[in-house]
Scaffold this active site. Structure first.
Site, PDB file in Angstrom:
ATOM      1  NE  ARG A  30       7.570 -28.238  15.361  1.00  0.00           N
ATOM      2  CZ  ARG A  30       6.740 -28.466  14.358  1.00  0.00           C
ATOM      3  NH1 ARG A  30       5.914 -27.519  13.966  1.00  0.00           N
ATOM      4  NH2 ARG A  30       6.720 -29.621  13.742  1.00  0.00           N
ATOM      5  N   GLY A  83       2.906 -29.813  20.608  1.00  0.00           N
ATOM      6  CA  GLY A  83       3.679 -31.040  20.356  1.00  0.00           C
ATOM      7  C   GLY A  83       3.179 -31.802  19.149  1.00  0.00           C
ATOM      8  CG  ASP A 111       2.472 -23.998  16.514  1.00  0.00           C
ATOM      9  OD1 ASP A 111       2.072 -22.827  16.593  1.00  0.00           O
ATOM     10  OD2 ASP A 111       1.788 -24.912  16.016  1.00  0.00           O
ATOM     11  N   GLY A 133       1.198 -33.994  17.530  1.00  0.00           N
ATOM     12  CA  GLY A 133      -0.045 -34.701  17.837  1.00  0.00           C
ATOM     13  C   GLY A 133      -0.432 -35.699  16.756  1.00  0.00           C
TER      14      GLY A 133
HETATM   15  P1  AMP Z   1      -0.944 -27.120  12.849  1.00  0.00           P
HETATM   16  O1  AMP Z   1      -1.805 -25.907  12.966  1.00  0.00           O
HETATM   17  O2  AMP Z   1      -1.329 -28.003  11.703  1.00  0.00           O
HETATM   18  O3  AMP Z   1       0.488 -26.768  12.798  1.00  0.00           O
HETATM   19  O4  AMP Z   1      -1.193 -28.013  14.141  1.00  0.00           O
HETATM   20  C1  AMP Z   1      -1.188 -27.452  15.425  1.00  0.00           C
HETATM   21  C2  AMP Z   1      -1.169 -28.515  16.496  1.00  0.00           C
HETATM   22  O5  AMP Z   1      -2.311 -29.361  16.408  1.00  0.00           O
HETATM   23  C3  AMP Z   1       0.027 -29.432  16.443  1.00  0.00           C
HETATM   24  O6  AMP Z   1       0.410 -29.695  17.769  1.00  0.00           O
HETATM   25  C4  AMP Z   1      -0.502 -30.667  15.781  1.00  0.00           C
HETATM   26  O7  AMP Z   1       0.232 -31.808  16.129  1.00  0.00           O
HETATM   27  C5  AMP Z   1      -1.925 -30.721  16.318  1.00  0.00           C
HETATM   28  N1  AMP Z   1      -2.836 -31.430  15.407  1.00  0.00           N
HETATM   29  C6  AMP Z   1      -3.325 -30.986  14.236  1.00  0.00           C
HETATM   30  N2  AMP Z   1      -4.120 -31.912  13.659  1.00  0.00           N
HETATM   31  C7  AMP Z   1      -4.137 -32.974  14.480  1.00  0.00           C
HETATM   32  C8  AMP Z   1      -4.785 -34.252  14.475  1.00  0.00           C
HETATM   33  N3  AMP Z   1      -5.559 -34.641  13.457  1.00  0.00           N
HETATM   34  N4  AMP Z   1      -4.581 -35.066  15.506  1.00  0.00           N
HETATM   35  C9  AMP Z   1      -3.799 -34.707  16.541  1.00  0.00           C
HETATM   36  N5  AMP Z   1      -3.163 -33.524  16.613  1.00  0.00           N
HETATM   37  C10 AMP Z   1      -3.328 -32.663  15.612  1.00  0.00           C
HETATM   38 MG    MG Z   2       2.236 -27.184  12.986  1.00  0.00          MG
END
Ligand code: AMP
Ligand code: MG
Length: 486
Positions: A177, A84, A246, A86
């Site tokens: 996604r 989700g 995702d 985040g």
């Molecule tokens: P990503 O690999 O960048 O696509 O992120 C994968 C998941 O990690 C997604 O659900 C993001 O929302 C969450 N996420 C990545 N960085 C952060 C952060 N700094 N704080 C909270 N959630 C994060």
């Molecule tokens: Mg992502």
């Protein structure tokens, strides 16, 4: 003014969390992409102070109904049932004069209930990287999410060190996604899965409704879009870096610019991402991974495709096999165009492979080799030949290539025009992107970033004053790594 119409927020509440962006200390607008604003029908005349407030989420515009979307996903092959948004919120959707609908999303806008252990924030560096790269991809004519604004927050974000924080405003034709489908499929929630599929079809593939087998059509259309997208990445030397499910958009746009990077010299095994230790998302592996991701997608759709699971599986398998066929076709057509050939495509496979093998052996620059090849249609091109150390081998390849060109029955000028329109002179080279980020983050100097963005805005035009941006770094850093870190 934003005239929001939030179709996703009208879906049932288990599709998202209603949440406002968390306020930041002192938002300052870094850049606002006026050209994009116009394209999506946004007429914002507020001053920069107010725009800073808007694009940090400190000031919510009327009609906005901010939500964080829930999704699941396979990360490096492992299923995570709930991810989700985040660190992002969807402010709302707007529609332009042509009827195209866009999500307006803040990335780095604070914690949501999907943040897990994350802080919900983004350092400014990765925000700038996404802005530069996504806009460059758009100028390269590759489907992508866009960047509408960048804001600095005047807050520090804790990563390995403390870094200045930023927020990106991302524009996407949607944020659906593969992982969104996986979320409901894993819960066995067929009712909402169907609702989601119908929503996605309505929004992105309305033609799929035209027969009784709409979900089968939907799968096939998503596969086709991905085949075309990945072929385009391959043709331009783009490495996404985190092709998790995702991060695979249903609309077929490139999404989630994290550790992405462009390849300088040609090597299919190229990996830049620090977290991709086994090269799962290496340049040359991207087509296989896309198919793997689509297999996960097709598994989600099985109960919708046919009540008889065996029948559903055989339908999905056929569509997935078609992905390989489609990808190869898109790839071959595009690669042949890169070398100026548009007819009898199948016959040129060997010729292409020979060139790529030589490029790999000689570590030829991927972008410049194709760009300079257009100087060698009739004449010797020292810039093309400089890309190769195997002088005799490339000379005999050129003879065979010119023989194939002869059969096209086109003038030199026509072939050259075609080649220059598909082989960019300028790509966001890693050393240039790093320099733009360094100057911005450490010296508050955005002039190099602006210049780079301007150059990348016309990647297919020779810009005599900007030749330095065409070249790979003088001292290539073989240990160069990119980090997820947004
Ligand atoms: P990503 O690999 O960048 O696509 O992120 C994968 C998941 O990690 C997604 O659900 C993001 O929302 C969450 N996420 C990545 N960085 C952060 C952060 N700094 N704080 C909270 N959630 C994060
Ligand atoms: Mg992502």
């Amino acid at each position: 003014m934003f005239e929001f119409d939030n179709s996703y927020a009208r879906l049932p509440e288990n599709f998202y969390e209603r949440i406002k962006p968390i306020l930041v200390k002192n938002p300052k607008l870094i850049r606002f992409n006026k050209v994009l604003a116009e394209e999506i029908g946004l007429d914002l005349r507020e001053d920069n102070t107010k725009l800073g407030k808007i694009f940090s989420g400190n000031l919510l515009m009327g009609g906005s109904d901010p939500i964080a979307l829930v999704y699941a996903g396979h990360q490096f092959g492992n299923f995570v049932p709930q991810l989700g948004d985040g660190r992002a919120v969807l402010l709302g959707e707007i529609t332009n004069q042509n009827g195209s609908r866009f999500d307006i999303q803040l990335k780095g806008s604070g914690q949501t209930s999907f943040s897990r252990s994350g802080d919900g924030r983004a350092p400014l560096g990765p925000v700038i990287r996404e802005y530069i790269t996504s806009e460059a991809m758009h100028s390269l004519n590759i489907p992508t999410t866009r960047s509408l604004a960048m804001v600095s927050t005047d807050e520090l974000v804790s990563r390995e060190t403390l870094l200045p924080g930023g927020i990106l405003t991302r524009v996407a034709s949607s944020h659906l996604r593969i992982g969104t489908f996986e979320y409901f499929a894993a819960l066995g929630d067929i009712k909402n899965l169907k609702l989601l599929a119908d929503y996605a079809i309505e929004r992105h593939y309305p033609n799929a409704k035209e027969s009784n087998s709409r979900y089968e059509n939907f799968l096939s259309l998503v596969c086709d879009k991905q085949a075309s997208l990945i072929a385009q990445w391959m043709q331009i030397g783009f490495i996404h870096g985190v092709m998790n499910t995702d991060n695979t958009s249903i609309s077929g746009e490139t999404i989630d610019y994290g550790p992405c990077a462009f390849m300088d010299f040609y090597d299919p095994q190229t990996v830049f991402s620090s977290i991709d230790r086994h090269g799962r998302y290496a340049y040359g592996n991207q087509p296989n991974i896309a198919q793997w991701n689509l297999a996960r997608f097709s598994e989600c759709l099985l109960p919708l495709i046919n009540d008889d699971s065996n029948k559903a599986i055989s339908i999905a398998e056929e569509i997935l096999e078609n992905f390989s066929i489609k990808f190869k076709k898109y790839w071959l057509v595009g690669m042949c165009e890169k070398i100026g050939l548009t007819e009898n495509i199948e016959n040129h496979h060997v010729l292409l492979q020979e060139l790529l093998q030589l490029m790999q052996k000689d570590k030829s620059d991927f972008t410049l080799t194709f760009r300079y090849l257009s100087d060698a249609i009739k004449n010797k091109s020292s810039q093309f030949e400089a890309q190769f150390s195997s002088k005799n081998e490339i000379a005999s390849w050129l003879i065979k290539w010119r023989e194939s060109l002869e059969q096209e029955n086109k003038s030199e000028g026509a072939i050259k025009k075609l080649m220059l329109a598909i082989n960019p002179a300028f790509i966001p080279r890693n050393h240039n992107v790093e320099k733009a980020i360094f100057e911005a983050v450490n010296n508050y100097d955005y002039s190099y970033m602006d210049r780079l963005n301007m150059v990348l805005n016309k990647p297919y035009h020779y810009q005599s004053g900007n030749v330095e941006y065409m070249n790979p770094p003088k001292n290539y850093n073989a240990n160069y790594q990119t980090f997820c870190g947004t």
